[in-house]
Design an enzyme around this catalytic site. Structure first.
Site, PDB file in Angstrom:
ATOM      1  N   LYS A  79       0.826  -1.213   0.000  1.00 57.85           N
ATOM      2  CA  LYS A  79       0.000   0.000   0.000  1.00 57.85           C
ATOM      3  C   LYS A  79       0.862   1.266   0.000  1.00 57.85           C
ATOM      4  O   LYS A  79       0.441   2.308  -0.489  1.00 57.85           O
ATOM      5  CB  LYS A  79      -0.930   0.016   1.214  1.00 57.85           C
ATOM      6  CG  LYS A  79      -1.857  -1.186   1.370  1.00 57.85           C
ATOM      7  CD  LYS A  79      -2.830  -1.349   0.234  1.00 57.85           C
ATOM      8  CE  LYS A  79      -4.041  -2.209   0.574  1.00 57.85           C
ATOM      9  NZ  LYS A  79      -3.748  -3.628   0.795  1.00 57.85           N
TER      10      LYS A  79
HETATM   11  C1  LIG Z   1      -4.497  -4.786   0.493  1.00 63.00           C
HETATM   12  C2  LIG Z   1      -3.718  -6.048   0.452  1.00 63.00           C
HETATM   13  C3  LIG Z   1      -4.002  -7.056  -0.488  1.00 63.00           C
HETATM   14  C4  LIG Z   1      -5.156  -6.957  -1.448  1.00 63.00           C
HETATM   15  O1  LIG Z   1      -5.009  -5.942  -2.414  1.00 63.00           O
HETATM   16  P1  LIG Z   1      -6.280  -5.354  -3.178  1.00 63.00           P
HETATM   17  O2  LIG Z   1      -5.766  -4.223  -3.974  1.00 63.00           O
HETATM   18  O3  LIG Z   1      -7.238  -4.926  -2.096  1.00 63.00           O
HETATM   19  O4  LIG Z   1      -6.846  -6.459  -4.001  1.00 63.00           O
HETATM   20  C5  LIG Z   1      -3.173  -8.160  -0.523  1.00 63.00           C
HETATM   21  N1  LIG Z   1      -2.149  -8.300   0.353  1.00 63.00           N
HETATM   22  C6  LIG Z   1      -1.864  -7.360   1.270  1.00 63.00           C
HETATM   23  C7  LIG Z   1      -0.733  -7.583   2.202  1.00 63.00           C
HETATM   24  C8  LIG Z   1      -2.631  -6.206   1.353  1.00 63.00           C
HETATM   25  O5  LIG Z   1      -2.334  -5.265   2.266  1.00 63.00           O
END
Ligand SMILES: *Cc1c(COP(=O)(O)O)cnc(C)c1O
Length: 465
Positions: A112
């Protein structure tokens, strides 16, 4: 580049307006009016760029000169200056046909950070330029919250409130969010699950009077800027693997929750990146796996799993993908989304389903299989996967095409999810930034899962000093 809504009722708007609007004012999601397509020659040139240069090349296709070049450059370099790896998103070889794209070298140890550190810079920039107050409001299954808070803590003109599901995030995720002491940060720990949090956020953004009166801004992947920033590492990974192996095309396996990350991969493909399959990896919350297999999109019962950041049933970016699967038909998208709201399910068939199955493979990892994958790879290669990345690797092992290299996205550092790692009987060394969290005091407010209570907390927060 101008932006329109998947539901057809937002006129073409510019980049900054799309960024500030977040959720489309008609309840849809914003998408580029026309996806920019990159020529083979440009791809060739881009192969030589470092990560930040590539970010600039790709962003300038979307920002359309609204941010002066020098300003954009400063924002981008500031965004990635806190990353611990000079390559920002390095690629590692796990096996001959399987590479790992490490996306967790940012300040909060999950992917993120790649979009949210930039969005934090951009909100701060817009707040200063337009002399505006900005109130960021978001829901998190754990990682978005930490990263968004990290990006804007202590910044003038900005307040941030994050809803997380009480008791349903990992300990480290909780600590990363709640040990920040700045007064412009409010953490609400909500009785309910992530879907409840996300639904309330969407309802608040859809209430246009409330949104305007409170200057709400979105950091969830309903905001197109998240998607745009995440396309970059698909290009970057492809270039690294192509240089090392001569591959002309690669597939990607993507641990998926809200469908934001994999949608960025889809967008990269539509921009001209030679992508084979996009492998959609899920856990037991496998609504999207079932959609890819039989065309039925219908939430099942919520389950808590070893990969809590993917414990999501209703994936907000699904609507963006649906729009493209339907040939950018906004009217049909709107009809289907309204039907989803009233009937709780959507079915697609025929050509549309065939398109989905041409783009995507899907595999939902069940229970123990996640831990087994972590143990197996640790034993065979010495590499410790986090439980989300393990879902990606397990899906890659199931769905990869013969003779094609797959890049599996490593979305978080294992230290964020020691609950699962411990269950594998593996003892890991925490990075010092993470061990330090356990010593810090926490600040958070527990609330019941009603919209009313959330609104009460928000109004007190926004109207305070
Ligand atoms: C948010 C997240 C996901 C999923 O990603 P999306 O964009 O919501 O599909 C997968 N793994 C981790 C560690 C995340 O923080």
């Amino acid at each position: 580049m101008e932006f329109v809504s998947t539901r057809g009722n937002v006129g073409k708007i510019g980049f900054i307006d799309a960024f500030m609007m977040g959720l489309g004012n008609d309840g849809g999601l914003l998408v580029p009016h026309e996806i920019p397509v990159v020529s083979a020659e440009t791809l060739q040139k881009w192969q030589e760029l470092d990560y930040q240069e590539l970010v600039l090349a790709i962003f300038s296709l979307y920002t359309n000169g609204e941010i002066p070049e020098q300003d954009l450059k400063e924002l981008v370099y500031a965004s990635y200056s806190t990353f611990r790896d000079p390559a920002v998103t390095p690629v590692r070889k796990l096996k001959d046909d399987l590479y790992l794209l490490e996306l967790f070298h940012g300040p909060t140890f999950a992917f993120k950070d790649i979009a949210l550190q930039f969005m934090g810079q951009l909100y701060t920039y817009v707040a200063a330029k337009q002399n505006k107050k900005i109130h960021i409001l978001g829901a998190t299954s754990g990682d978005t919250g930490a990263s968004a808070i990290e990006g804007v803590k202590g910044k003038d003109g900005i307040k941030i409130c994050i809803l997380h599901p009480h008791g349903k995030v990992s300990k480290v995720q909780e600590l990363q969010m709640t040990t920040i002491q700045d007064d412009n940060v409010l953490n609400l720990s909500v009785d309910g699950n992530f879907d409840d949090c996300q639904r309330m956020i969407k309802d608040l953004f859809a209430d246009l009077d409330f949104k305007a009166a409170n200057q709400l801004a979105a950091i969830n992947s309903i905001n197109f800027v998240r998607i745009m920033a995440q396309t970059v590492y698909y290009f970057y990974a492809y270039f690294q693997v192509a240089k090392q192996t001569g591959a002309k095309r690669v597939s990607f396996s993507v641990p998926t929750g809200n469908f934001g990350d994999i949608f960025a991969g889809y967008l990269a493909k539509r921009m001209g990146l030679p992508v084979g399959k996009l492998i959609l990896a899920t856990n037991e919350n496998n609504i999207l796996e079932r959609f890819v297999l039989d065309g039925l999109y219908k939430p099942g019962d919520f389950r808590m799993t070893y990969s809590p950041s993917m414990d999501i049933q209703v994936a907000s970016n699904f609507e963006r993908y649906l729009y493209y699967v339907l040939g950018e038909n906004a009217e049909q998208t709107r009809t289907l989304m309204e039907q989803f709201k009233s009937a709780g399910e959507i079915t697609i068939s025929g050509e549309a389903l065939a398109n989905v199955q041409a783009d995507l493979s899907a595999y939902g990892v069940q229970g123990q299989e996640c831990l087994n994958t972590i143990k197996q790879y640790e034993a065979a290669t010495g590499y410790l996967l986090d439980p989300h990345s393990a879902c990606g690797v397990a899906a890659a092992d199931k769905c990869s095409s013969e003779g094609e290299i797959t890049v599996s996205l490593a979305t978080a550092h294992p230290a964020k999810f020691n609950e699962a790692i411990e269950l594998c009987g593996i003892e890991q060394q925490f990075p010092e930034q993470i061990s330090a969290l356990f010593e810090k005091p926490q600040r958070q407010t527990r609330v019941d899962g009603s919209l009313q209570s959330i609104v009460r907390e928000l109004e007190a927060f926004y109207n305070g000093k």
